[in-house]
Design an enzyme around this catalytic site. Structure first.
Site, PDB file in Angstrom:
ATOM      1  N   ASN A  56      11.797  -3.859   0.919  1.00 52.81           N
ATOM      2  CA  ASN A  56      11.010  -2.668   1.288  1.00 52.81           C
ATOM      3  C   ASN A  56       9.810  -2.398   0.387  1.00 52.81           C
ATOM      4  OD1 ASN A  56      12.779  -1.902  -0.767  1.00 52.81           O
ATOM      5  ND2 ASN A  56      13.015   0.176  -0.013  1.00 52.81           N
ATOM      6  N   GLU A  58      19.816  -1.038  -9.528  1.00 53.90           N
ATOM      7  CA  GLU A  58      19.073   0.049  -8.866  1.00 53.90           C
ATOM      8  C   GLU A  58      19.477   0.016  -7.402  1.00 53.90           C
ATOM      9  OE1 GLU A  58      17.205   2.289 -10.114  1.00 53.90           O
ATOM     10  OE2 GLU A  58      16.554   1.543 -12.049  1.00 53.90           O
ATOM     11  N   CYS A  88      14.355   4.017  -1.260  1.00 55.85           N
ATOM     12  CA  CYS A  88      15.631   4.425  -1.852  1.00 55.85           C
ATOM     13  C   CYS A  88      15.632   5.886  -2.242  1.00 55.85           C
ATOM     14  CB  CYS A  88      15.918   3.569  -3.074  1.00 55.85           C
ATOM     15  SG  CYS A  88      14.548   3.582  -4.232  1.00 55.85           S
ATOM     16  N   GLU A 104      14.311   1.871 -15.242  1.00 54.19           N
ATOM     17  CA  GLU A 104      13.142   0.989 -15.120  1.00 54.19           C
ATOM     18  C   GLU A 104      11.871   1.787 -15.336  1.00 54.19           C
ATOM     19  OE1 GLU A 104      13.769  -1.067 -11.262  1.00 54.19           O
ATOM     20  OE2 GLU A 104      14.399  -2.670 -12.614  1.00 54.19           O
TER      21      GLU A 104
END
Ligand code: NAD
Length: 475
Positions: free
Chosen positions: A156, A254, A288, A456
């Site tokens: 994505n 993640e 997400c 991150e």
């Protein structure tokens, strides 16, 4: 070679030790825009995956010795080159996975931002000295790169999710073997050519496109790979966690999200509407951190619903290659199925249609969603928004936390004290107050609960790629 010249060729290989290589296996890449093959891709298998791991291991010994500011200089050059090639990258990303071109362009800038941010962070790889309890001892903590890192990313955000991992890994002194999604590999493979053009030492970055299980297994089985950083579904995250036990890898996971978007009675409605459109419909809702549960307090529920429906209906749905498009007509097949399932289930259980499109890729708004409905329980990953009414502030927070996920939560309020309380009460790794877009290279991004672990970007993103040496000196 320019990226355009690379793309002019009918075939593209995988990137190992500074070169694009071919294999015996070749597949056609199908663009979702026209459902036609647009390029052939040589795929890497187990043997090539092991070659990439070896190349990364060989490069590690010299890359980690390079002074950190010199590594930072390489990162800055990569970031600059990505920006210079923004148009090419954005075009390929849209061809490959159907994202609206304006959003592809933003993703390129976002990805470059990680290289620029971590170029600076490389220079701030501080260690520590600790006062000893003894007169004749010195104690020190020295950060050191963990080693070769396997990097596995989703379809994505084909380049930003990889940049968020590659940049800190390289800054820390690690080398990488990347495995992009089979659905959008070329966007990342182009980064190989950038690495070549800026003369990044060979083997520091390797990019493999090919069968996920086989390449994944090679990364998991290898004792040379010390860390795996993964972005993707919770299901695959769990698989990697289980299967990396034998080689004891450090992991960053993640994973999926299911973000609440809280609008309290004291919210500024216009700000909430602006934020809600970005939080919900960026990348057709396939993100997400996409807002998945709109929780709106009783007194302003009707006013918010009316404005939100009007603003959603005004979004421009169209050709992803047109710069005017907000919502692409291309929606991932899995997202189509999930959106349809969530709409059917909600309507069957008594939800009201606020806005229904003619096509499944068009934005849909459903009203009066209850916690029993699938839309309230699962990540939708599509342009479907469901509104739920709540009574008291406590009810809103309870509903927001009623999920196994803990990635992002959005809240709109003009009350300073409520805003402060929310930062304590919401169980999410990312909390936004009156902000629809938290993602940025300067801040640490990551989840809690089934959204995974590790961070991150930001000041803590570098730590994921480091281990430590504790040194004691007696004199
Ligand atoms: P996915 O889990 O299906 O795939 C992600 C990556 O894992 C791909 O590269 C895939 O090829 C690879 N993979 C799959 N099976 C594997 C295996 N057995 N071994 C090794 N690799 C394997 O996810 P997706 O459909 O590409 O992406 C959507 C999901 O990603 C959503 O759940 C979304 O929430 C999540 N996501 C999370 C974040 C975040 O930062 N938390 C960001 C973007 C997407």
């Amino acid at each position: 070679m320019s990226l355009e010249s690379l793309l002019d060729q009918p075939e593209i290989g995988f990137f190992i030790n500074g070169d694009f290589r071919k294999s015996k296996q070749k597949i056609d890449l199908i663009s979702p825009l026209k459902s036609n093959p647009w390029k052939s891709l040589y795929t890497a298998q187990k043997e090539e995956a092991n070659q990439a791991i070896q190349a990364a291991a060989d490069a590690f010994s010299t890359w980690q010795q390079l002074p950190a500011p010199s590594r930072g200089e390489f990162l800055r050059k990569i970031g600059d080159a990505i920006i210079e090639n923004r148009k090419t990258f954005a075009h390929i990303m849209t061809i490959e996975m159907g994202k609206a071109i304006s959003q592809s362009s933003k993703e390129i800038d976002y990805a470059a931002g990680y290289f620029h941010w971590f170029a600076g962070e490389a220079e701030r790889l501080y260690g520590m000295t600790i006062p000893s309890q003894y007169e004749n001892k010195q104690l020190m903590i020295q950060p050191v790169p963990i080693g070769v890192c396997g990097i596995i990313t989703p379809w994505n955000f084909p380049i930003a999710m990889a940049a968020r991992k590659i940049a800190p890994a390289l800054a820390a002194g690690c080398t990488v073997v990347c495995k992009p999604s089979p659905e959008s590999p070329v966007s990342l493979l182009l980064l190989g050519e950038i690495c070549r053009n800026i003369h990044l030492p060979k083997g520091v970055v390797n990019i493999l496109a090919g069968p996920e299980k086989e390449i994944g297994q090679a990364l998991l089985d290898s004792h040379l790979v010390k860390k795996v950083s993964f972005t993707g579904s919770t299901e695959v995250g769990r698989y990697l966690y289980r299967n990396s036990a034998a080689t004891l890898k450090k992991l960053t996971l993640e994973l999926g999200g299911h973000a609440p978007f809280l609008v309290f009675n004291d919210a500024n409605l216009d700000k909430a509407i602006t934020g809600s459109l970005v939080a919900k419909f960026r990348n057709n809702g396939q993100s997400c951190i996409a807002a998945n549960r709109f929780l709106v307090q009783e007194e302003i529920y009707d006013a918010f619903a009316k404005k939100f429906i009007a603003a959603t209906a005004a979004l421009k749905v169209g050709d992803p290659l047109s710069p005017e498009t907000d919502i692409s007509t291309v929606l991932h097949p899995a997202s189509k199925a999930k959106v349809q399932k969530h709409i059917d289930d909600a309507l069957k259980q008594g939800a009201k249609a606020g806005l229904l499109g003619k096509n499944i890729y068009e934005p849909t708004v459903l009203l009066d969603i209850t916690p029993e409905m699938l839309l309230f329980k699962e990540e939708t990953f599509g342009p479907l928004a469901g509104l739920t009414k709540f009574k008291t502030g406590e009810d809103g927070i309870r509903l927001a936390n009623q999920t196994e996920y803990g990635l992002a939560a959005y809240a709109y309020t003009e009350s300073l004290s409520r805003a402060h309380a929310l930062t304590e009460q919401l169980d999410f790794g990312i909390i936004t107050l009156n902000d629809g877009l938290p993602s940025t290279p300067q801040a640490s991004f990551g989840g809690m609960k089934n959204s995974g672990f590790g961070r991150e970007g930001g000041p803590t993103g570098l730590r994921e790629y480091l281990t430590e040496k504790y040194i004691t000196i007696a004199y």
